[in-house]
Structure formats: structure tokens, C-alpha cells
Design a protein around this motif. Structure first.
Motif, mmCIF file in Angstrom:
data_model
loop_
_atom_site.group_PDB
_atom_site.id
_atom_site.type_symbol
_atom_site.label_atom_id
_atom_site.label_comp_id
_atom_site.label_asym_id
_atom_site.label_seq_id
_atom_site.Cartn_x
_atom_site.Cartn_y
_atom_site.Cartn_z
ATOM 1 N N HIS A 131 0.821 -1.237 -0.080
ATOM 2 C CA HIS A 131 -0.012 -0.106 0.008
ATOM 3 C C HIS A 131 0.812 1.282 -0.027
ATOM 4 O O HIS A 131 0.534 2.160 -0.713
ATOM 5 C CB HIS A 131 -0.925 0.077 1.382
ATOM 6 C CG HIS A 131 -2.013 -1.237 1.195
ATOM 7 N ND1 HIS A 131 -2.995 -1.204 0.072
ATOM 8 C CD2 HIS A 131 -2.082 -2.256 2.103
ATOM 9 C CE1 HIS A 131 -3.535 -2.234 0.375
ATOM 10 N NE2 HIS A 131 -3.292 -2.844 1.372
ATOM 11 N N ILE A 161 2.510 1.581 -3.253
ATOM 12 C CA ILE A 161 1.497 1.900 -4.462
ATOM 13 C C ILE A 161 1.287 3.565 -4.182
ATOM 14 O O ILE A 161 1.030 4.461 -5.118
ATOM 15 C CB ILE A 161 0.143 1.390 -4.337
ATOM 16 C CG1 ILE A 161 0.441 -0.297 -4.818
ATOM 17 C CG2 ILE A 161 -0.931 1.914 -5.038
ATOM 18 C CD1 ILE A 161 -0.724 -1.049 -4.610
ATOM 19 N N ALA A 162 1.363 4.012 -2.967
ATOM 20 C CA ALA A 162 1.038 5.385 -2.673
ATOM 21 C C ALA A 162 2.110 6.296 -3.330
ATOM 22 O O ALA A 162 2.119 7.396 -3.828
ATOM 23 C CB ALA A 162 0.796 5.807 -1.217
ATOM 24 N N PHE A 193 3.957 5.413 -5.972
ATOM 25 C CA PHE A 193 3.792 5.603 -7.096
ATOM 26 C C PHE A 193 2.685 6.608 -7.708
ATOM 27 O O PHE A 193 2.728 7.241 -8.605
ATOM 28 C CB PHE A 193 3.464 4.127 -7.836
ATOM 29 C CG PHE A 193 4.632 3.490 -8.251
ATOM 30 C CD1 PHE A 193 5.064 3.292 -9.422
ATOM 31 C CD2 PHE A 193 5.453 2.716 -7.343
ATOM 32 C CE1 PHE A 193 6.136 2.538 -9.890
ATOM 33 C CE2 PHE A 193 6.328 1.808 -7.631
ATOM 34 C CZ PHE A 193 6.684 1.898 -9.146
ATOM 35 N N LYS A 194 1.461 6.824 -6.798
ATOM 36 C CA LYS A 194 0.626 7.515 -7.054
ATOM 37 C C LYS A 194 0.851 9.186 -6.951
ATOM 38 O O LYS A 194 0.610 9.941 -7.962
ATOM 39 C CB LYS A 194 -0.644 7.144 -6.263
ATOM 40 C CG LYS A 194 -1.522 5.967 -6.818
ATOM 41 C CD LYS A 194 -2.727 5.706 -5.854
ATOM 42 C CE LYS A 194 -3.181 4.472 -6.271
ATOM 43 N NZ LYS A 194 -4.614 4.214 -5.478
ATOM 44 N N ASN A 195 1.625 9.352 -6.025
ATOM 45 C CA ASN A 195 1.981 10.792 -5.580
ATOM 46 C C ASN A 195 3.235 11.251 -6.142
ATOM 47 O O ASN A 195 3.668 12.320 -6.149
ATOM 48 C CB ASN A 195 2.007 10.923 -4.097
ATOM 49 C CG ASN A 195 0.763 10.443 -3.462
ATOM 50 O OD1 ASN A 195 -0.189 10.593 -3.890
ATOM 51 N ND2 ASN A 195 0.929 9.773 -2.278
ATOM 52 N N TYR A 236 5.385 12.957 -12.186
ATOM 53 C CA TYR A 236 5.663 12.180 -13.127
ATOM 54 C C TYR A 236 6.411 12.906 -14.374
ATOM 55 O O TYR A 236 7.029 12.476 -15.434
ATOM 56 C CB TYR A 236 4.330 11.431 -13.952
ATOM 57 C CG TYR A 236 4.164 10.081 -13.228
ATOM 58 C CD1 TYR A 236 4.864 8.972 -13.766
ATOM 59 C CD2 TYR A 236 3.498 10.087 -11.860
ATOM 60 C CE1 TYR A 236 4.266 7.695 -12.917
ATOM 61 C CE2 TYR A 236 3.354 9.062 -11.193
ATOM 62 C CZ TYR A 236 3.767 7.871 -11.628
ATOM 63 O OH TYR A 236 3.578 6.726 -11.061
#
Length: 317
Positions: free
Chosen positions: A32, A35-36, A38-40, A43
Motif C-alpha cells: 500500500h 502504491i501510494a 507511485f500515485k503521488n 511524473y
């Protein structure tokens, strides 16, 4: 142990090691949390890092032309690009199989004999090794105070001196052994070192030696910039000192040789390097996974397209 068993172990062991290192890295950070991250992640910086990585690969493909032309062959740049990306992709399956694939592509589509094409790839790797060792030497020089302080704070200085002297003595004894021994191991090491020296010297005899040297420096400069810019994608790694960038880059680069394309080993190598600078394990491992995943995705996409388009391009031509 027979030759077939050795070949199987060379394929299986890196994969097993990669799986174990993936498990180890994920034991340091929850799925988790990863993944967080990667999301935040930012990019934009990851994208810029990919551009630097792409430029390094394009430069590598162009540099190869300088090694092929003296043999009397003309290497078409699109074929060189696709061969380079195919090499990286195949290396994710079987270690060093990519180099064989690259030489085979050169033979099939450019008519260059396999042994000659493979020889240029070996010489190219030697040049890269020299640059990598130079980066290590420059890092030791620039960050000598930090490295010295790091070890003296954790180890007895007297023991460090004894250890260095011991290593020097062992290196000298090993050198004398290699020079005088007639064993197979000594012969192979002597042949490797001799070949490496001849390969490096041959670069300076090239017609386009300065262009070759420029592209070699450019390739590694792009590698470092790729690593550096991508650190900005995560807030916790966006203000790393120069020492952390260089040591992290060196550690990550060597990890690629440990497993297929750095699978599993890359994030662990980054974590090990960043831990020296008291950077938390979660962002260190997350950055390693983001860095490795972005570059791997590029290789999978462009390498796959290259393998598909190679026969089409050459049939049209």
C-alpha cells in the motif's frame, strides 16, 4: 559439474536471486505504501528521466557505427537502434543473451560476420567498464572526506589501515600468481586483462576516436542525469547531496549485473546506498522501484517494437 549444468545455473540463479531480492525489498515497505509513492510521484521528472535514458540509448546505437565502419561495413542507424533496444529486452530473460542477439541481428540484416560484430560489442563493454571505474574513482576523490568519516565513525581507524594494507598485499600476491601461474584460471584472467587493454587502446586508433569518446561520455552523462532528475519525483529524495547521487548511481549500476536487468536487485541497491545518508527506507526503496519500473517499461515497449519492426523495415529496404 558439466557444461550444461553450469549454463542452467547461470540462467536460474539470477532469477532466484531476483525473486529473493523482490521479497526482501517488499518486506521493508508495504504494498500500500509503495502504491501510494507511485500515485503521488511527480511524473514530469520521471518523464524527463526517461528522455535522458532514451538519449543515452540512441547515442549508444550511433556510437556502434564507429566500430563497424573500420571493418568495411555500413551500419544503418535504424537497425542499430532496434538492435540496441532488442539487446536490453532479451537481457531481461537470459543474462548476456542480449549481446548474442545484437550480434545476430547485425549478421542477419547488415551482413557483418557474427564474430566481428560480437567483438565490437565486447570492445564497447570494455569502454563502458573503463568509464564506470572512472566514475567510481572520481566519486572516491570528490567524496573522500565523507567516505573517510563514514568508515572511521563505524570502524577502528587502525583496523581500516590494516585492512587496506592487507588488501594491497593480497592484490600483489594475486598479481604475481597470475603472472607466473600456468593454471586455466590465471590464463583466462590474463587473457581478459590483455583483451581489455587492447580494446581500450584500439579506441585511440579509430578514425573517429574523438566522436567515439564523446558519445561514451555522453551516454554515461545521460545515465547520471537520468538517475538524478528522477530523484526529484519523490519529495523525500528531491534534495539529496551529491555524494548520495553518485554512490546511489554506482550501486544501482552494479546491481544490473547481479540479476536479469536489475530485477529485484535495483531497489535493494538504491536502499543500501541511501541508507548510508540516513534516508528512510520507505522512500529509498520506492524510488528504486520507480526508477527501475520506468526504465524497464521503456525497454519493454521499445524493445518489443524493435523485434517486431526489424524484419518489416529490412524487407522494405
Amino acid at each position: 559439474m558439466n557444461t550444461k549444468s553450469v549454463k542452467i545455473l547461470k540462467i536460474i540463479l539470477p532469477l532466484v536471486l531476483g525473486v529473493l531480492l523482490i521479497w526482501y525489498s517488499l518486506s521493508k515497505i508495504s504494498i500500500h505504501e509503495l502504491i501510494a509513492y507511485f500515485k503521488n510521484a511527480n511524473y514530469t521528472y520521471i518523464g524527463i528521466g526517461l528522455v535522458f535514458g532514451l538519449l543515452s540509448h540512441l547515442s549508444r546505437a550511433y556510437r556502434w557505427k564507429f566500430m563497424i565502419e573500420p571493418m568495411g561495413y555500413t551500419l544503418r542507424y535504424p537497425n542499430s537502434i532496434m538492435a540496441v533496444f532488442a539487446t536490453y529486452l532479451v537481457n531481461y530473460t537470459i543474462p548476456r543473451a542480449g549481446e548474442i542477439t545484437r550480434a545476430t541481428i547485425l549478421t542477419n540484416y547488415e551482413g557483418v560476420p557474427f564474430e566481428k560484430g560480437f567483438g565490437t560489442i565486447v570492445a564497447e563493454r570494455i569502454a563502458d567498464m573503463v568509464v564506470m571505474l572512472s566514475i567510481v574513482a572520481v566519486t572516491l576523490f570528490l567524496e573522500f572526506d565523507f567516505i573517510y568519516q563514514f568508515f572511521t565513525e563505524r570502524f577502528d581507524p587502525f583496523k581500516i589501515v590494516i585492512g587496506i594494507v592487507g588488501l594491497c598485499v593480497m592484490a600483489l600476491l594475486f598479481f604475481l600468481f597470475l603472472k607466473k601461474s600456468q593454471s586455466k584460471i590465471a590464463f583466462k584472467v590474463r587473457s581478459f586483462v590483455t583483451g581489455m587493454i587492447e580494446g581500450v587502446c584500439s579506441i585511440f586508433k579509430m578514425k573517429n576516436k574523438w566522436a567515439f569518446i564523446f558519445h561514451t561520455c555522453f551516454i554515461w552523462g545521460m545515465y547520471i542525469l537520468m538517475f538524478y532528475v528522477t530523484t526529484w519525483a519523490i519529495p523525500e529524495t528531491s534534495n539529496l547531496p551529491l555524494a548520495a547521487i553518485l554512490i546511489g548511481f554506482i550501486s544501482a549500476s552494479f546491481s544490473v549485473a547481479a540479476t536479469n536487468g536489475g530485477i529485484g536487485s535495483y531497489p535493494v541497491a538504491v536502499y543500501a546506498a541511501f541508507s548510508i545518508f540516513a534516508i528512510a527506507k520507505e522512500p529509498s526503496i520506492a524510488f528504486g522501484w520507480i526508477m527501475w519500473s520506468s526504465q524497464t517499461l521503456m525497454i519493454i515497449v521499445l524493445g518489443g517494437l524493435s523485434l517486431i519492426y526489424l524484419p518489416i523495415y529490412n524487407r522494405i529496404k
